[in-house]
Structures are given as structure tokens and as C-alpha cells.
Scaffold this motif. Structure first.
Motif, PDB file in Angstrom:
ATOM      1  N   VAL A   1      25.965  48.098 -12.917  1.00  0.00           N
ATOM      2  CA  VAL A   1      26.997  48.390 -11.930  1.00  0.00           C
ATOM      3  C   VAL A   1      26.264  48.746 -10.642  1.00  0.00           C
ATOM      4  CG1 VAL A   1      28.949  49.841 -11.321  1.00  0.00           C
ATOM      5  CG2 VAL A   1      28.569  49.225 -13.723  1.00  0.00           C
ATOM      6  N   ILE A   2      26.421  47.915  -9.631  1.00  0.00           N
ATOM      7  CA  ILE A   2      25.673  48.054  -8.385  1.00  0.00           C
ATOM      8  C   ILE A   2      26.651  48.400  -7.268  1.00  0.00           C
ATOM      9  CG2 ILE A   2      24.145  46.890  -6.749  1.00  0.00           C
ATOM     10  CD1 ILE A   2      23.520  44.953  -9.214  1.00  0.00           C
ATOM     11  N   ASN A   3      26.379  49.494  -6.601  1.00  0.00           N
ATOM     12  CA  ASN A   3      27.221  49.928  -5.485  1.00  0.00           C
ATOM     13  C   ASN A   3      26.744  49.232  -4.215  1.00  0.00           C
ATOM     14  OD1 ASN A   3      28.571  51.261  -3.446  1.00  0.00           O
ATOM     15  ND2 ASN A   3      28.387  53.261  -4.392  1.00  0.00           N
ATOM     16  N   GLU A   4      27.575  48.386  -3.655  1.00  0.00           N
ATOM     17  CA  GLU A   4      27.258  47.665  -2.423  1.00  0.00           C
ATOM     18  C   GLU A   4      28.033  48.213  -1.231  1.00  0.00           C
ATOM     19  OE1 GLU A   4      25.987  43.359  -4.248  1.00  0.00           O
ATOM     20  OE2 GLU A   4      28.017  43.548  -3.462  1.00  0.00           O
ATOM     21  N   SER A   5      28.622  49.377  -1.378  1.00  0.00           N
ATOM     22  CA  SER A   5      29.487  49.943  -0.343  1.00  0.00           C
ATOM     23  C   SER A   5      28.781  50.137   0.986  1.00  0.00           C
ATOM     24  CB  SER A   5      30.076  51.270  -0.825  1.00  0.00           C
ATOM     25  OG  SER A   5      30.822  51.077  -2.003  1.00  0.00           O
ATOM     26  N   ALA A   6      27.525  50.507   0.964  1.00  0.00           N
ATOM     27  CA  ALA A   6      26.784  50.756   2.205  1.00  0.00           C
ATOM     28  C   ALA A   6      26.725  49.506   3.080  1.00  0.00           C
ATOM     29  CB  ALA A   6      25.389  51.261   1.899  1.00  0.00           C
ATOM     30  N   GLN A   7      26.740  48.333   2.463  1.00  0.00           N
ATOM     31  CA  GLN A   7      26.710  47.082   3.217  1.00  0.00           C
ATOM     32  C   GLN A   7      28.025  46.836   3.964  1.00  0.00           C
ATOM     33  OE1 GLN A   7      25.981  44.195   0.206  1.00  0.00           O
ATOM     34  NE2 GLN A   7      23.771  44.548   0.172  1.00  0.00           N
ATOM     35  N   HIS A   8      29.055  47.562   3.587  1.00  0.00           N
ATOM     36  CA  HIS A   8      30.387  47.339   4.143  1.00  0.00           C
ATOM     37  C   HIS A   8      30.903  48.536   4.928  1.00  0.00           C
ATOM     38  CE1 HIS A   8      30.599  43.667   1.778  1.00  0.00           C
ATOM     39  NE2 HIS A   8      30.017  44.363   0.827  1.00  0.00           N
ATOM     40  N   ARG A   9      30.027  49.457   5.239  1.00  0.00           N
ATOM     41  CA  ARG A   9      30.420  50.660   5.987  1.00  0.00           C
ATOM     42  C   ARG A   9      31.080  50.256   7.301  1.00  0.00           C
ATOM     43  NH1 ARG A   9      25.788  53.427   5.676  1.00  0.00           N
ATOM     44  NH2 ARG A   9      26.475  54.345   3.733  1.00  0.00           N
ATOM     45  N   GLY A  10      32.259  50.796   7.534  1.00  0.00           N
ATOM     46  CA  GLY A  10      33.000  50.504   8.760  1.00  0.00           C
ATOM     47  C   GLY A  10      33.855  49.262   8.689  1.00  0.00           C
ATOM     48  N   HIS A  11      33.756  48.500   7.619  1.00  0.00           N
ATOM     49  CA  HIS A  11      34.550  47.282   7.466  1.00  0.00           C
ATOM     50  C   HIS A  11      35.884  47.599   6.804  1.00  0.00           C
ATOM     51  CE1 HIS A  11      30.599  44.736   7.217  1.00  0.00           C
ATOM     52  NE2 HIS A  11      30.750  45.329   8.368  1.00  0.00           N
ATOM     53  N   LEU A  12      36.766  46.632   6.816  1.00  0.00           N
ATOM     54  CA  LEU A  12      38.042  46.750   6.129  1.00  0.00           C
ATOM     55  C   LEU A  12      37.794  47.103   4.673  1.00  0.00           C
ATOM     56  CD1 LEU A  12      41.136  46.369   6.222  1.00  0.00           C
ATOM     57  CD2 LEU A  12      40.727  44.007   5.523  1.00  0.00           C
ATOM     58  N   GLY A  13      38.506  48.076   4.179  1.00  0.00           N
ATOM     59  CA  GLY A  13      38.375  48.484   2.788  1.00  0.00           C
ATOM     60  C   GLY A  13      37.398  49.617   2.559  1.00  0.00           C
ATOM     61  N   ASP A  14      36.596  49.939   3.556  1.00  0.00           N
ATOM     62  CA  ASP A  14      35.682  51.081   3.439  1.00  0.00           C
ATOM     63  C   ASP A  14      36.500  52.343   3.639  1.00  0.00           C
ATOM     64  OD1 ASP A  14      33.597  52.921   3.460  1.00  0.00           O
ATOM     65  OD2 ASP A  14      33.051  52.479   5.535  1.00  0.00           O
ATOM     66  N   ASP A  15      36.656  53.104   2.556  1.00  0.00           N
ATOM     67  CA  ASP A  15      37.482  54.314   2.629  1.00  0.00           C
ATOM     68  C   ASP A  15      36.665  55.567   2.934  1.00  0.00           C
ATOM     69  OD1 ASP A  15      36.171  54.754   0.250  1.00  0.00           O
ATOM     70  OD2 ASP A  15      37.980  54.722  -0.990  1.00  0.00           O
ATOM     71  N   GLY A  16      35.374  55.394   3.186  1.00  0.00           N
ATOM     72  CA  GLY A  16      34.521  56.526   3.531  1.00  0.00           C
ATOM     73  C   GLY A  16      33.941  57.261   2.335  1.00  0.00           C
ATOM     74  N   THR A  17      34.320  56.880   1.114  1.00  0.00           N
ATOM     75  CA  THR A  17      33.810  57.563  -0.074  1.00  0.00           C
ATOM     76  C   THR A  17      32.429  57.084  -0.480  1.00  0.00           C
ATOM     77  OG1 THR A  17      34.722  55.959  -1.647  1.00  0.00           O
ATOM     78  CG2 THR A  17      36.153  57.821  -1.011  1.00  0.00           C
ATOM     79  N   GLY A  18      32.043  55.912  -0.005  1.00  0.00           N
ATOM     80  CA  GLY A  18      30.786  55.320  -0.446  1.00  0.00           C
ATOM     81  C   GLY A  18      30.921  54.649  -1.803  1.00  0.00           C
TER      82      GLY A  18
END
Length: 94
Positions: A28-45
Motif C-alpha cells: 500500500v503506497i501513499n502517493e498523496s504528496a504528489q497530489h498536494r494542492g490538487h483536486l481531491g487533496d483533503d489535507g490529511t496526506g
């Protein structure tokens, strides 16, 4: 940068896929950092993930059927807490 996820949603993904599919390999790989500030980024990481799953449950199944098995196991998370999920599936020996 991707990293193996350890947050609460990642732990829930791991638990659910383990229970549903008895995987021989699960990442399970968290790719959230690549999408920071984009649509769907809820700020939780914890909004964008990639899963790599190897399971005997996938033997003889099409790519779509395999993804449906993963999606079914994570349905409420996908509806409420996960914005994006990339899925890579294999059966043992593939």
C-alpha cells in the motif's frame, strides 16, 4: 516521492485487502504528496494511494474482475475517504 503507507487509512486498506483476498504480496503506497494542492487533496496526506496485490483469488480473472474485487473490499473508503486508488493485481506465478 512515494512511500509505503503507514497511516490510518493505509492500515485500513491493508486490513481489508488482507481479509478479503489473502494476498501473497501486498503493498500500500501513499502517493498523496504528489497530489498536494490538487483536486481531491483533503489535507490529511491520505487521499491518493497505489496498491500492488498478488492473490490466488485473481487466478483466471480478467483485469476488470480483479479490480472489482479490490474495489468491493474498499467500497466505503473509496466513497468517503480515498480520492484516488491505482490498482496493480497479479495472481501467483504471473
Amino acid at each position: 516521492m512515494n512511500h509505503i503507507a503507514t497511516g490510518s487509512i493505509a492500515a485500513e486498506i491493508t486490513q481489508r485487502l488482507t481479509a478479503a483476498l489473502a494476498p501473497t504480496r501486498l503493498e500500500v503506497i501513499n502517493e498523496s504528496a504528489q497530489h498536494r494542492g490538487h483536486l481531491g487533496d483533503d489535507g490529511t496526506g491520505e487521499s491518493h494511494f497505489r496498491v500492488i496485490v498478488e492473490s490466488a483469488a485473481f487466478a483466471g480473472q480478467s483485469r476488470v474482475a480483479r479490480q472489482r474485487l479490490v474495489n468491493r473490499a474498499l467500497a466505503d473508503l473509496l466513497a468517503e475517504r480515498i480520492h484516488a486508488l491505482a490498482i496493480q493485481t497479479t495472481a501467483p506465478g504471473e
